[in-house]
Design a protein around this motif. Sequence first.
Motif, PDB file in Angstrom:
ATOM      1  N   LEU A  80       0.823  -1.203   0.000  1.00 47.31           N
ATOM      2  CA  LEU A  80       0.000   0.000   0.000  1.00 47.31           C
ATOM      3  C   LEU A  80       0.861   1.259   0.000  1.00 47.31           C
ATOM      4  CD1 LEU A  80      -2.824  -1.024   2.513  1.00 47.31           C
ATOM      5  CD2 LEU A  80      -2.979  -0.889   0.031  1.00 47.31           C
ATOM      6  N   ASP A  81       2.073   1.143   0.515  1.00 50.07           N
ATOM      7  CA  ASP A  81       2.974   2.295   0.521  1.00 50.07           C
ATOM      8  C   ASP A  81       3.323   2.762  -0.890  1.00 50.07           C
ATOM      9  OD1 ASP A  81       3.005   2.474   3.221  1.00 50.07           O
ATOM     10  OD2 ASP A  81       4.982   1.576   3.508  1.00 50.07           O
ATOM     11  N   ASP A  82       3.141   1.870  -1.884  1.00 46.36           N
ATOM     12  CA  ASP A  82       3.389   2.287  -3.271  1.00 46.36           C
ATOM     13  C   ASP A  82       2.448   3.416  -3.678  1.00 46.36           C
ATOM     14  OD1 ASP A  82       5.251   0.308  -3.403  1.00 46.36           O
ATOM     15  OD2 ASP A  82       3.982  -1.105  -4.492  1.00 46.36           O
ATOM     16  N   PHE A  83       1.325   3.533  -2.977  1.00 47.95           N
ATOM     17  CA  PHE A  83       0.320   4.528  -3.335  1.00 47.95           C
ATOM     18  C   PHE A  83       0.326   5.721  -2.382  1.00 47.95           C
ATOM     19  CE2 PHE A  83      -0.980   0.270  -4.554  1.00 47.95           C
ATOM     20  CZ  PHE A  83      -1.158   0.423  -5.918  1.00 47.95           C
ATOM     21  N   VAL A  84       1.334   5.750  -1.519  1.00 48.10           N
ATOM     22  CA  VAL A  84       1.518   6.917  -0.651  1.00 48.10           C
ATOM     23  C   VAL A  84       2.384   7.918  -1.410  1.00 48.10           C
ATOM     24  CG1 VAL A  84       2.440   7.760   1.530  1.00 48.10           C
ATOM     25  CG2 VAL A  84       1.318   5.540   1.442  1.00 48.10           C
ATOM     26  N   ASP A  85       1.774   8.981  -1.860  1.00 48.33           N
ATOM     27  CA  ASP A  85       2.484   9.946  -2.700  1.00 48.33           C
ATOM     28  C   ASP A  85       3.155  11.036  -1.873  1.00 48.33           C
ATOM     29  OD1 ASP A  85       0.198  11.118  -1.810  1.00 48.33           O
ATOM     30  OD2 ASP A  85      -0.552  11.754  -3.764  1.00 48.33           O
ATOM     31  N   VAL A  86       3.446  10.747  -0.607  1.00 51.44           N
ATOM     32  CA  VAL A  86       4.070  11.723   0.280  1.00 51.44           C
ATOM     33  C   VAL A  86       5.468  11.227   0.622  1.00 51.44           C
ATOM     34  CG1 VAL A  86       3.926  12.957   2.470  1.00 51.44           C
ATOM     35  CG2 VAL A  86       1.830  12.317   1.263  1.00 51.44           C
ATOM     36  N   THR A  87       6.495  11.964   0.201  1.00 48.73           N
ATOM     37  CA  THR A  87       7.877  11.638   0.539  1.00 48.73           C
ATOM     38  C   THR A  87       8.427  12.720   1.439  1.00 48.73           C
ATOM     39  OG1 THR A  87       8.637  12.733  -1.489  1.00 48.73           O
ATOM     40  CG2 THR A  87       8.269  10.369  -1.592  1.00 48.73           C
ATOM     41  N   CYS A  88       9.171  12.304   2.450  1.00 51.61           N
ATOM     42  CA  CYS A  88       9.608  13.248   3.479  1.00 51.61           C
ATOM     43  C   CYS A  88      11.112  13.197   3.702  1.00 51.61           C
ATOM     44  CB  CYS A  88       8.902  12.955   4.809  1.00 51.61           C
ATOM     45  SG  CYS A  88       7.105  12.888   4.706  1.00 51.61           S
ATOM     46  N   ASP A  89      11.671  14.332   4.101  1.00 52.41           N
ATOM     47  CA  ASP A  89      13.031  14.360   4.611  1.00 52.41           C
ATOM     48  C   ASP A  89      13.029  13.758   6.006  1.00 52.41           C
ATOM     49  OD1 ASP A  89      13.949  15.619   2.324  1.00 52.41           O
ATOM     50  OD2 ASP A  89      13.583  17.631   3.142  1.00 52.41           O
ATOM     51  N   ILE A  90      14.158  13.261   6.447  1.00 49.20           N
ATOM     52  CA  ILE A  90      14.217  12.532   7.701  1.00 49.20           C
ATOM     53  C   ILE A  90      13.849  13.384   8.913  1.00 49.20           C
ATOM     54  CG2 ILE A  90      16.671  13.023   8.084  1.00 49.20           C
ATOM     55  CD1 ILE A  90      16.881  10.103   9.137  1.00 49.20           C
ATOM     56  N   ASP A  91      14.047  14.703   8.832  1.00 49.72           N
ATOM     57  CA  ASP A  91      13.773  15.576   9.974  1.00 49.72           C
ATOM     58  C   ASP A  91      12.486  16.387   9.824  1.00 49.72           C
ATOM     59  OD1 ASP A  91      16.110  14.816  11.311  1.00 49.72           O
ATOM     60  OD2 ASP A  91      17.312  16.251  10.137  1.00 49.72           O
ATOM     61  N   ASP A  92      11.675  16.059   8.817  1.00 48.52           N
ATOM     62  CA  ASP A  92      10.446  16.819   8.577  1.00 48.52           C
ATOM     63  C   ASP A  92       9.294  16.153   9.322  1.00 48.52           C
ATOM     64  OD1 ASP A  92       8.261  18.195   7.631  1.00 48.52           O
ATOM     65  OD2 ASP A  92       9.000  18.289   5.558  1.00 48.52           O
ATOM     66  N   GLU A 120       4.060  13.069   9.728  1.00 49.31           N
ATOM     67  CA  GLU A 120       2.712  12.897  10.246  1.00 49.31           C
ATOM     68  C   GLU A 120       1.709  12.777   9.102  1.00 49.31           C
ATOM     69  OE1 GLU A 120      -0.145  12.461  13.202  1.00 49.31           O
ATOM     70  OE2 GLU A 120       2.027  12.530  13.370  1.00 49.31           O
ATOM     71  N   LYS A 121       1.916  13.563   8.059  1.00 49.54           N
ATOM     72  CA  LYS A 121       1.045  13.521   6.889  1.00 49.54           C
ATOM     73  C   LYS A 121       1.175  12.170   6.180  1.00 49.54           C
ATOM     74  CE  LYS A 121      -0.010  16.064   2.616  1.00 49.54           C
ATOM     75  NZ  LYS A 121       0.395  17.225   1.758  1.00 49.54           N
ATOM     76  N   GLN A 122       2.399  11.668   6.091  1.00 46.65           N
ATOM     77  CA  GLN A 122       2.650  10.380   5.467  1.00 46.65           C
ATOM     78  C   GLN A 122       1.969   9.263   6.249  1.00 46.65           C
ATOM     79  OE1 GLN A 122       6.681   8.483   5.646  1.00 46.65           O
ATOM     80  NE2 GLN A 122       6.720   8.959   3.446  1.00 46.65           N
ATOM     81  N   TYR A 123       2.055   9.341   7.575  1.00 50.62           N
ATOM     82  CA  TYR A 123       1.428   8.353   8.441  1.00 50.62           C
ATOM     83  C   TYR A 123      -0.094   8.369   8.273  1.00 50.62           C
ATOM     84  CZ  TYR A 123      -0.453   6.392  12.751  1.00 50.62           C
ATOM     85  OH  TYR A 123      -1.185   5.676  13.663  1.00 50.62           O
ATOM     86  N   THR A 124      -0.666   9.560   8.195  1.00 49.08           N
ATOM     87  CA  THR A 124      -2.113   9.690   8.021  1.00 49.08           C
ATOM     88  C   THR A 124      -2.556   9.088   6.692  1.00 49.08           C
ATOM     89  OG1 THR A 124      -2.128  11.716   9.340  1.00 49.08           O
ATOM     90  CG2 THR A 124      -4.024  11.331   7.920  1.00 49.08           C
ATOM     91  N   LYS A 125      -1.763   9.303   5.647  1.00 55.73           N
ATOM     92  CA  LYS A 125      -2.077   8.755   4.333  1.00 55.73           C
ATOM     93  C   LYS A 125      -2.078   7.232   4.369  1.00 55.73           C
ATOM     94  CE  LYS A 125      -2.657   9.058  -0.188  1.00 55.73           C
ATOM     95  NZ  LYS A 125      -3.863   9.642  -0.801  1.00 55.73           N
ATOM     96  N   ARG A 126      -1.115   6.640   5.087  1.00 55.10           N
ATOM     97  CA  ARG A 126      -1.068   5.188   5.219  1.00 55.10           C
ATOM     98  C   ARG A 126      -2.333   4.665   5.895  1.00 55.10           C
ATOM     99  NH1 ARG A 126       4.647   5.885   6.619  1.00 55.10           N
ATOM    100  NH2 ARG A 126       5.950   4.950   5.001  1.00 55.10           N
ATOM    101  N   GLU A 127      -2.736   5.354   6.957  1.00 57.50           N
ATOM    102  CA  GLU A 127      -3.941   4.936   7.681  1.00 57.50           C
ATOM    103  C   GLU A 127      -5.172   4.980   6.779  1.00 57.50           C
ATOM    104  OE1 GLU A 127      -4.066   7.485  11.157  1.00 57.50           O
ATOM    105  OE2 GLU A 127      -3.550   5.759  12.404  1.00 57.50           O
ATOM    106  N   GLU A 128      -5.278   6.030   5.964  1.00 57.42           N
ATOM    107  CA  GLU A 128      -6.422   6.174   5.063  1.00 57.42           C
ATOM    108  C   GLU A 128      -6.447   5.041   4.046  1.00 57.42           C
ATOM    109  OE1 GLU A 128      -5.878   9.995   3.369  1.00 57.42           O
ATOM    110  OE2 GLU A 128      -6.624  11.100   5.126  1.00 57.42           O
ATOM    111  N   LEU A 129      -5.279   4.720   3.498  1.00 56.33           N
ATOM    112  CA  LEU A 129      -5.200   3.639   2.520  1.00 56.33           C
ATOM    113  C   LEU A 129      -5.553   2.297   3.156  1.00 56.33           C
ATOM    114  CD1 LEU A 129      -1.987   4.582   0.521  1.00 56.33           C
ATOM    115  CD2 LEU A 129      -4.299   4.424  -0.385  1.00 56.33           C
ATOM    116  N   TRP A 130      -5.099   2.100   4.393  1.00 55.93           N
ATOM    117  CA  TRP A 130      -5.385   0.842   5.075  1.00 55.93           C
ATOM    118  C   TRP A 130      -6.885   0.689   5.329  1.00 55.93           C
ATOM    119  CZ3 TRP A 130      -3.602  -3.688   5.645  1.00 55.93           C
ATOM    120  CH2 TRP A 130      -4.069  -4.527   6.656  1.00 55.93           C
TER     121      TRP A 130
END
Length: 399
Positions: free
Chosen positions: A27-39, A44-54
Amino acid sequence: MAATATARYAETLLRQNRSHAIESTFLDDFVDVTCDIDDAECAEKQYTKREELWRAWNKANDGVSKRTRGLVLFAFLMAGFGANITLIKIAQQDLSTDLFAALRFTAGSLVFAPFLKSALKDDRIVRGGFELGLWVSLGYYLQNLGVELTDAARASFISSFTIIAVPIIAGLSGRSVRSQTWIATAIAVAGLAMMEDLVSVPGLVDATTATAVADVVAGDAPASLRGDLYTLGSAFIFGVHIFRTDCIFNGVYLKHKESMGLVCIQMLTVVTVFFGLLARDYLNCDCDLGAILGVNSIAEIPWGLIGFVGVVTTAGCVYLETVALTLLASQEATLMYSTEPVWGALFAYMLLGETLSPSAAAGAGLILASTLVGSISSGGSGGGDEGAESPESPRADAR
């Protein structure tokens, strides 16, 4: 903070069962949010997107058990993989087998091209992908030679030798081999001998018509037997490919995108090898390009067939395989793989009108039985979701 967001996500996965954690990877293939390590905000936005997809994934499959989804998906996968040898046989009627392979894997690699960026960041993936791609290339080269000389139905059953080839190759490298593997090997060899009419069997193979082993050794084997031996060789090379994949990446965690990028590198290696073979043939042949390619113009190339095999029954099936493997226990998945030659024989009958002689059918039955015994010996807990194979496993089952 980013660390907090990451820890929150990890903690959530730990609370869920193992299969949930595995399924979230594709499902992470469809997470269109990429983050820098300190962002932290992006994490948080990436995590929320994963939850929505799940949640969407669960809702779409509401009321259907994981096992049912896995069985249905594997049925489609095995049908797709099983059709490939017949489709290769059909393509050989219109153009060079090497050209078809090059174009087929070009189409397949385009499907996985978006994952290539993730794989190229790791030199180990690049080196491993190149080596594995060479093994795949040799496997398909031998398979193509075999399919040219034998029937697609026979080739489909013989190709299933890969299932027992893997533990045998592992045993030759010093690993332990279960007794069931040797039993499966004996059954498969008996099946191959019966399929090739190498032994007389009352009611199936008459002693006067059986192929003499001495003739085979002397090089006077029928074309179909030579084709079957090429196919058998390809099955063992694919077994080496699987074994080397385990050697290179055993214990190495690959994200799903990296795993799919690894598949892309292997496919690109296959493309390079087969275009190289075409270039070699052209340079060594005092003939025009059309004689090498099997076609005289681009318009004569069966683009529809190439696109279907490259995109649907190769790349599409490889990708969906990573999803299906999260839905079935490993023992059930392995048994499903053993049905591939049955699908191959069915498509050979429907599309080419091929049928097996009584002795060949009996031999095919023994080979199929050997794959079932080999499946049991290959392990797998067979005890629920914990036995499912992770899609992070760097597979390239583009049969």
